[in-house]
Write a protein that holds these residues in place. Structure first.
Motif, PDB file in Angstrom:
ATOM      1  N   VAL A 336       0.537  -1.264   0.003  1.00 47.96           N
ATOM      2  CA  VAL A 336       0.060   0.077  -0.151  1.00 47.96           C
ATOM      3  C   VAL A 336       0.955   1.437  -0.058  1.00 47.96           C
ATOM      4  N   THR A 337       1.832   1.420   1.030  1.00 48.35           N
ATOM      5  CA  THR A 337       2.622   2.416   0.813  1.00 48.35           C
ATOM      6  C   THR A 337       3.552   2.802  -0.310  1.00 48.35           C
ATOM      7  N   GLY A 338       3.934   1.391  -0.755  1.00 45.30           N
ATOM      8  CA  GLY A 338       4.554   1.613  -1.969  1.00 45.30           C
ATOM      9  C   GLY A 338       3.860   2.011  -3.499  1.00 45.30           C
ATOM     10  N   TYR A 339       2.538   1.673  -3.423  1.00 47.62           N
ATOM     11  CA  TYR A 339       1.670   2.161  -4.479  1.00 47.62           C
ATOM     12  C   TYR A 339       1.238   3.521  -4.441  1.00 47.62           C
ATOM     13  N   LEU A 340       1.276   4.262  -3.138  1.00 43.21           N
ATOM     14  CA  LEU A 340       1.276   5.519  -2.981  1.00 43.21           C
ATOM     15  C   LEU A 340       2.124   6.273  -3.552  1.00 43.21           C
ATOM     16  N   GLY A 341       3.402   5.725  -3.680  1.00 37.46           N
ATOM     17  CA  GLY A 341       4.475   6.413  -4.621  1.00 37.46           C
ATOM     18  C   GLY A 341       4.225   6.434  -5.948  1.00 37.46           C
ATOM     19  N   LEU A 342       3.791   5.139  -6.354  1.00 36.61           N
ATOM     20  CA  LEU A 342       3.541   5.054  -7.803  1.00 36.61           C
ATOM     21  C   LEU A 342       2.597   5.920  -8.112  1.00 36.61           C
ATOM     22  N   LEU A 343       1.484   6.058  -7.310  1.00 37.63           N
ATOM     23  CA  LEU A 343       0.167   6.903  -7.957  1.00 37.63           C
ATOM     24  C   LEU A 343       0.570   8.325  -7.672  1.00 37.63           C
ATOM     25  N   ALA A 344       1.233   8.692  -6.917  1.00 36.89           N
ATOM     26  CA  ALA A 344       1.650  10.107  -6.593  1.00 36.89           C
ATOM     27  C   ALA A 344       2.582  10.872  -7.286  1.00 36.89           C
ATOM     28  N   GLY A 345       3.530   9.703  -7.580  1.00 41.86           N
ATOM     29  CA  GLY A 345       4.843  10.124  -8.408  1.00 41.86           C
ATOM     30  C   GLY A 345       4.705  11.086  -9.510  1.00 41.86           C
ATOM     31  N   PRO A 346       4.078  10.473 -10.547  1.00 36.18           N
ATOM     32  CA  PRO A 346       3.913  11.280 -11.737  1.00 36.18           C
ATOM     33  C   PRO A 346       3.415  12.458 -11.626  1.00 36.18           C
ATOM     34  N   ALA A 347       2.152  12.674 -10.649  1.00 41.73           N
ATOM     35  CA  ALA A 347       1.665  14.181 -10.587  1.00 41.73           C
ATOM     36  C   ALA A 347       2.652  14.907  -9.853  1.00 41.73           C
ATOM     37  N   LEU A 348       3.180  14.337  -8.927  1.00 44.40           N
ATOM     38  CA  LEU A 348       4.324  15.323  -8.298  1.00 44.40           C
ATOM     39  C   LEU A 348       5.516  15.820  -9.129  1.00 44.40           C
ATOM     40  N   ILE A 349       5.746  14.983 -10.111  1.00 45.45           N
ATOM     41  CA  ILE A 349       6.968  15.461 -10.888  1.00 45.45           C
ATOM     42  C   ILE A 349       6.131  16.316 -12.049  1.00 45.45           C
ATOM     43  N   GLY A 350       5.113  16.233 -12.463  1.00 48.51           N
ATOM     44  CA  GLY A 350       4.536  17.173 -13.392  1.00 48.51           C
ATOM     45  C   GLY A 350       4.470  18.661 -12.465  1.00 48.51           C
ATOM     46  N   ALA A 351       3.923  18.571 -11.297  1.00 44.70           N
ATOM     47  CA  ALA A 351       4.050  19.811 -10.484  1.00 44.70           C
ATOM     48  C   ALA A 351       5.390  20.567 -10.391  1.00 44.70           C
ATOM     49  N   LEU A 352       6.246  19.617 -10.137  1.00 44.15           N
ATOM     50  CA  LEU A 352       7.525  20.114  -9.913  1.00 44.15           C
ATOM     51  C   LEU A 352       8.027  20.907 -11.376  1.00 44.15           C
ATOM     52  N   ALA A 353       7.960  20.160 -12.374  1.00 42.40           N
ATOM     53  CA  ALA A 353       8.203  20.614 -13.598  1.00 42.40           C
ATOM     54  C   ALA A 353       7.459  21.764 -14.093  1.00 42.40           C
ATOM     55  N   THR A 354       6.214  22.215 -13.660  1.00 43.30           N
ATOM     56  CA  THR A 354       5.777  23.584 -13.920  1.00 43.30           C
ATOM     57  C   THR A 354       6.565  24.661 -13.440  1.00 43.30           C
ATOM     58  N   VAL A 355       7.245  24.343 -12.249  1.00 44.51           N
ATOM     59  CA  VAL A 355       7.781  25.623 -11.594  1.00 44.51           C
ATOM     60  C   VAL A 355       9.186  25.528 -11.869  1.00 44.51           C
ATOM     61  N   THR A 356       9.887  24.332 -12.209  1.00 49.09           N
ATOM     62  CA  THR A 356      11.301  24.312 -12.446  1.00 49.09           C
ATOM     63  C   THR A 356      11.462  23.958 -14.019  1.00 49.09           C
ATOM     64  N   THR A 357      11.911  22.952 -14.490  1.00 46.64           N
ATOM     65  CA  THR A 357      11.968  22.369 -15.755  1.00 46.64           C
ATOM     66  C   THR A 357      11.887  20.670 -15.588  1.00 46.64           C
ATOM     67  N   LEU A 358      11.624  20.161 -16.694  1.00 42.17           N
ATOM     68  CA  LEU A 358      11.051  18.666 -16.510  1.00 42.17           C
ATOM     69  C   LEU A 358      12.476  17.900 -16.162  1.00 42.17           C
ATOM     70  N   SER A 359      13.614  18.345 -16.682  1.00 43.00           N
ATOM     71  CA  SER A 359      14.953  17.713 -16.315  1.00 43.00           C
ATOM     72  C   SER A 359      15.374  17.881 -14.916  1.00 43.00           C
ATOM     73  N   THR A 360      14.914  18.929 -14.458  1.00 46.67           N
ATOM     74  CA  THR A 360      15.097  19.236 -12.913  1.00 46.67           C
ATOM     75  C   THR A 360      14.253  18.409 -12.206  1.00 46.67           C
ATOM     76  N   ALA A 361      12.938  18.251 -12.354  1.00 40.95           N
ATOM     77  CA  ALA A 361      11.928  17.442 -11.755  1.00 40.95           C
ATOM     78  C   ALA A 361      12.618  16.085 -11.820  1.00 40.95           C
ATOM     79  N   LEU A 362      13.065  15.566 -12.962  1.00 41.48           N
ATOM     80  CA  LEU A 362      13.156  14.096 -13.068  1.00 41.48           C
ATOM     81  C   LEU A 362      14.258  13.808 -12.028  1.00 41.48           C
ATOM     82  N   LEU A 363      14.876  14.870 -11.641  1.00 39.70           N
ATOM     83  CA  LEU A 363      16.151  14.438 -10.672  1.00 39.70           C
ATOM     84  C   LEU A 363      15.531  13.845  -9.483  1.00 39.70           C
TER      85      LEU A 363
END
Length: 385
Positions: A336-363
């Protein structure tokens, strides 16, 4: 001895089939998602609701599976979970409205969660009986099944998705029911327990809550990376002006590398020990992805995603194995804990990419891989008596 060896091989082959089928179903569902959206006339927000329903159902199924997956119930849970998941896939193909899709997706998620806990719990027991690591190769079957499902969805793109869903659902339901008698033999697949003394319990040794949550956090970190690869690898390559075909190859290389790593993972953990293999793999994953995203080179980016998949390949199977010492509920907690990362991860990276860059978010997944490398020994070390 021959009988025990034959039983171990039969059990391993049977579980390989369950992992393979699970990968096929999930890949077909994901690959034909646009057709599902079009058939039900869903906008992006509506499709997000359907995916949320499936995610909520999965969390509920994981929790229910953790409570129900006692050794004597595993055969029934495996059969019902596999047949239920396949049947729900067929049902999803018949849905042509948002309410019906929400209901079917919720049921699909529940069946997925129950089957996930059951098959991983059974795999831990099978590994105990075999007396050697086999979890990685079983998870490799899931990766291979996903590749098969994705290929099947691609070559049948000219066929209506409801026909593909129905045919796949019927075939896998029949396979699960046909395998039901053999699945009953898994009831006794485990390492022989020592006789319990007066007043002693025969329950499995407990895993401390701190270690359990550490395992879950590391699983979430790894699965966040898997979600990032699934949703952002192609986008990352496209941002480097790669062609559509080359962009799509990023996730294919990642998936192939993960399957390869899992096929060799059991031999590596036997030779070098689980903590060492996970630590080196996490370092490889973090270094590979970081190199790939900080450069503007398409070949290096493709190599980075491949190394990321190869490095992460062994981590989740090893974390599930470590949790399995505490029984099905511990497996469910980590899942359950692991799948929370799977579900939330792509959205979190997208949010970071909007305020920085995609390359930075993928770090972020690269940094989390580094954290897995730093903490893996503590999470995977064997408890002292």
């Amino acid at each position: 001895m021959k009988t025990a060896l034959l039983t171990d091989r039969r059990s391993r082959g049977l579980l390989t089939g369950y992992f393979l089928g699970l990968g096929v179903v999930m890949a077909i569902w994901g690959a034909r998602m646009p057709a599902v959206q079009q058939a039900a006339h869903l906008n992006t927000a509506h499709l997000a609701l359907v995916l949320l329903a499936a995610a909520l159902g999965m969390v509920a199924g994981l929790q229910a599976g953790g409570r129900l997956a006692q050794p004597e119930r595993l055969p029934a849970l495996l059969t019902s979970g596999a047949a239920g998941l396949a049947g729900c896939l067929a049902l999803l193909g018949r849905c042509d409205s948002l309410p019906s899709l929400l209901t079917a997706a919720l049921a699909f998620g529940i069946a997925h969660g129950v089957l996930d806990v059951a098959v991983n719990s059974a795999a831990v027991r099978c590994q105990n009986a075999a007396g050697r690591p086999i979890m990685s190769s079983l998870h490799a079957a899931y990766s291979i099944g996903a590749l098969v499902g994705a290929a099947l969805a691609a070559v049948t793109a000219h066929i209506a998705h409801n026909t593909l869903f129905l045919a796949t659902g019927l075939a896998l339901t029949c396979a699960a029911l046909a395998a039901a008698p053999a699945t009953l033999s898994l009831n006794g697949t485990d390492q022989p327990a020592a006789p319990a003394g007066p007043g002693q319990s025969e329950a499995r040794p407990a895993v401390s809550s701190g270690k359990l949550w550490l395992l879950g956090a590391l699983a979430a970190s790894c699965l966040l990376g898997e979600g990032a690869a699934a949703d952002w690898a192609a986008v990352h390559l496209h941002s480097l002006d790669a062609s559509t075909a080359v962009s799509a190859a990023a996730f294919a290389l990642y998936s192939a590398a993960m399957a390869t790593g899992r096929l060799t993972g059991d031999r590596l953990t036997t030779a070098f020990g689980t903590p060492s293999v996970v630590r080196v793999g996490a370092i490889l994953a973090g270094t590979g992805l970081a190199t790939g995203v900080v450069t503007a080179s398409t070949p290096l980016a493709l190599a980075g995603w491949a190394l990321f998949g190869l490095g992460l390949s062994i981590t989740v199977p090893c974390l599930i194995t470590a949790a399995g010492v505490g029984g099905p509920r511990a497996v469910a907690t980590v899942a359950v804990t692991g799948y929370l990362g799977l579900l939330a991860g792509p959205a979190l990276i997208g949010a970071l990419a909007t305020v920085t860059t995609l390359s930075t978010a993928l770090l972020l997944p690269a940094l989390l891989a580094a954290a897995v490398a730093a903490l893996s020994h503590r999470a995977l070390e064997k408890p002292t008596p």
